[in-house]
Design an enzyme around this catalytic site. Structure first.
Site, PDB file in Angstrom:
ATOM      1  N   HIS A   1      -7.175  -4.402   9.978  1.00  0.00           N
ATOM      2  CA  HIS A   1      -6.825  -4.279   8.589  1.00  0.00           C
ATOM      3  C   HIS A   1      -5.828  -4.885   8.067  1.00  0.00           C
ATOM      4  O   HIS A   1      -4.606  -5.072   8.852  1.00  0.00           O
ATOM      5  CB  HIS A   1      -6.964  -2.719   8.150  1.00  0.00           C
ATOM      6  CG  HIS A   1      -5.721  -1.955   8.670  1.00  0.00           C
ATOM      7  ND1 HIS A   1      -5.914  -0.850   9.312  1.00  0.00           N
ATOM      8  CD2 HIS A   1      -4.655  -2.044   8.547  1.00  0.00           C
ATOM      9  CE1 HIS A   1      -4.832  -0.302   9.642  1.00  0.00           C
ATOM     10  NE2 HIS A   1      -4.038  -0.888   9.241  1.00  0.00           N
TER      11      HIS A   1
ATOM     12  N   ASN B   1      -7.684  -2.667  14.198  1.00  0.00           N
ATOM     13  CA  ASN B   1      -9.080  -2.800  13.701  1.00  0.00           C
ATOM     14  C   ASN B   1      -9.292  -4.270  12.838  1.00  0.00           C
ATOM     15  O   ASN B   1     -10.132  -4.536  12.204  1.00  0.00           O
ATOM     16  CB  ASN B   1      -9.598  -1.655  13.092  1.00  0.00           C
ATOM     17  CG  ASN B   1      -9.195  -1.343  11.852  1.00  0.00           C
ATOM     18  OD1 ASN B   1      -7.978  -1.873  11.376  1.00  0.00           O
ATOM     19  ND2 ASN B   1      -9.541  -0.147  11.470  1.00  0.00           N
TER      20      ASN B   1
ATOM     21  N   ASP C   1       0.744  -1.315   0.123  1.00  0.00           N
ATOM     22  CA  ASP C   1       0.110  -0.002   0.128  1.00  0.00           C
ATOM     23  C   ASP C   1       0.803   1.108   0.068  1.00  0.00           C
ATOM     24  O   ASP C   1       2.054   1.134   0.230  1.00  0.00           O
ATOM     25  CB  ASP C   1      -1.027  -0.110   1.318  1.00  0.00           C
ATOM     26  CG  ASP C   1      -0.222  -0.306   2.528  1.00  0.00           C
ATOM     27  OD1 ASP C   1       1.109  -0.547   2.439  1.00  0.00           O
ATOM     28  OD2 ASP C   1      -1.062  -0.601   3.496  1.00  0.00           O
TER      29      ASP C   1
ATOM     30  N   GLU D   1      -9.543  -1.847   5.140  1.00  0.00           N
ATOM     31  CA  GLU D   1     -10.316  -1.657   6.352  1.00  0.00           C
ATOM     32  C   GLU D   1     -11.528  -2.306   6.432  1.00  0.00           C
ATOM     33  O   GLU D   1     -12.204  -2.701   5.571  1.00  0.00           O
ATOM     34  CB  GLU D   1     -10.701  -0.085   6.151  1.00  0.00           C
ATOM     35  CG  GLU D   1      -9.552   0.825   6.416  1.00  0.00           C
ATOM     36  CD  GLU D   1      -8.968   1.272   7.788  1.00  0.00           C
ATOM     37  OE1 GLU D   1      -8.804   0.244   8.561  1.00  0.00           O
ATOM     38  OE2 GLU D   1      -8.122   2.334   7.804  1.00  0.00           O
TER      39      GLU D   1
HETATM   40  C1  GLP Z   1      -0.464   0.739   8.441  1.00  0.00           C
HETATM   41  C2  GLP Z   1      -0.109  -0.437   7.368  1.00  0.00           C
HETATM   42  C3  GLP Z   1      -0.456  -1.708   7.629  1.00  0.00           C
HETATM   43  C4  GLP Z   1       0.177  -2.063   8.950  1.00  0.00           C
HETATM   44  C5  GLP Z   1      -0.347  -1.238   9.995  1.00  0.00           C
HETATM   45  C6  GLP Z   1      -0.002  -1.866  11.389  1.00  0.00           C
HETATM   46  O1  GLP Z   1      -1.840   1.075   8.632  1.00  0.00           O
HETATM   47  N1  GLP Z   1      -0.890   0.481   6.364  1.00  0.00           N
HETATM   48  O2  GLP Z   1       0.157  -2.541   6.554  1.00  0.00           O
HETATM   49  O3  GLP Z   1      -0.093  -3.513   9.021  1.00  0.00           O
HETATM   50  O4  GLP Z   1      -0.261   0.088   9.858  1.00  0.00           O
HETATM   51  O5  GLP Z   1       1.241  -1.040  11.713  1.00  0.00           O
HETATM   52  P1  GLP Z   1       1.872  -1.257  12.884  1.00  0.00           P
HETATM   53  O6  GLP Z   1       2.765  -2.467  12.653  1.00  0.00           O
HETATM   54  O7  GLP Z   1       2.762  -0.082  13.278  1.00  0.00           O
HETATM   55  O8  GLP Z   1       1.075  -1.553  14.174  1.00  0.00           O
END
Ligand code: GLP
Length: 242
Positions: free
Chosen positions: A138, A136, A67, A143
């Protein structure tokens, strides 16, 4: 589904990195699906160590990231392109031309998403896809919603994701409100999937995603239907299921 609980963040990172390193050893010209967020940083450090130790080379590796935020370019230090350059690509021998991150500045969103999806298909698909887990549920930026989006698309970020990601920006107003993300279909088409989660704040979503009902309201729960998933978490993230 293989579910591995490690003692701490460091050993979680090493175990998950080993999955990716063995994919590269088995097939030096493999295709990796990569993720951003705080969780995979230790894993990327492990891969850099393996590279420096001469155990793996990225020379023939191709990558596709999950992404990218809309509206910021790859030079911006908040972009996922910048993140990947900093944490992995600039530290190993990868050919940057073989690294793909959706273009956050694309003028025609639909054409850009179709092009990204097609590039993955033309490349022969993804051998191993790395995923973090949003609070959440995702994955990428898919989402919670009422269906599982199939292909790469533009998505409006939820308030909770904007809030969670604002820790990395100067202010919440600077957090982009939309992003490009691979779809659930794109992710599920990968040959193998490795999920990493760390910390007490992920314990609830780890339980709901991997031990709860499969529902698009918890996008990661769809991974229960994938034939080759390895979930690697630390003890804190596993605390609701142990
Ligand atoms: C972002 C990314 C996700 C990632 C998520 C969790 O929103 N788009 O791909 O998995 O954050 O991030 P973290 O590992 O910092 O909790």
């Amino acid at each position: 589904m293989v579910f591995i609980v490690e003692d701490d963040y460091q050993s979680m990172s090493r175990t998950a990195a080993n999955e990716i390193a063995s994919c590269i050893k088995d097939n030096p010209s493999c295709t990796l699906g990569l993720a951003t967020g705080s969780t995979p940083i230790g894993l990327y450090d492990c891969l850099v160590q393996d590279f420096e130790a001469g155990e793996i080379s990225f020379k023939e590796v191709t990558t596709f990231n999950l992404d990218e935020y809309c509206g910021i370019d790859g030079q911006n230090d908040q972009s996922y392109r910048y993140f990947m350059n900093t944490h992995l690509f600039d530290r190993v021998d990868i050919d940057k031309a073989q690294t793909h991150v959706p273009d956050g500045m694309a003028k025609d969103a639909q054409a850009a998403c179709e092009h990204y999806e097609q590039a993955i298909i033309d490349n022969g698909g993804i051998d191993i896809q790395l995923l973090g887990l949003g609070h959440n549920g995702h994955i990428g930026f898919n989402e919670p919603c009422d269906h599982f989006p199939k292909a790469t698309h533009e998505v409006a970020l939820t308030e909770s994701t904007i809030q969670a990601n604002s820790r990395l920006f100067n202010s919440i107003e600077e957090v982009p409100v939309s992003a490009y993300t691979m779809g659930i279909g794109t992710i599920m088409a990968a040959n193998k999937i490795v999920v990493v989660a760390s910390g007490k704040d992920k314990a609830d979503i780890v339980k709901r995603a991997f031990y709860g009902e499969v529902t698009p309201e918890v996008p990661a729960s769809v991974l229960q239907f994938h034939h080759n998933v390895v979930v690697v978490v630390d003890k804190e993230a596993a605390s609701e299921i142990l």
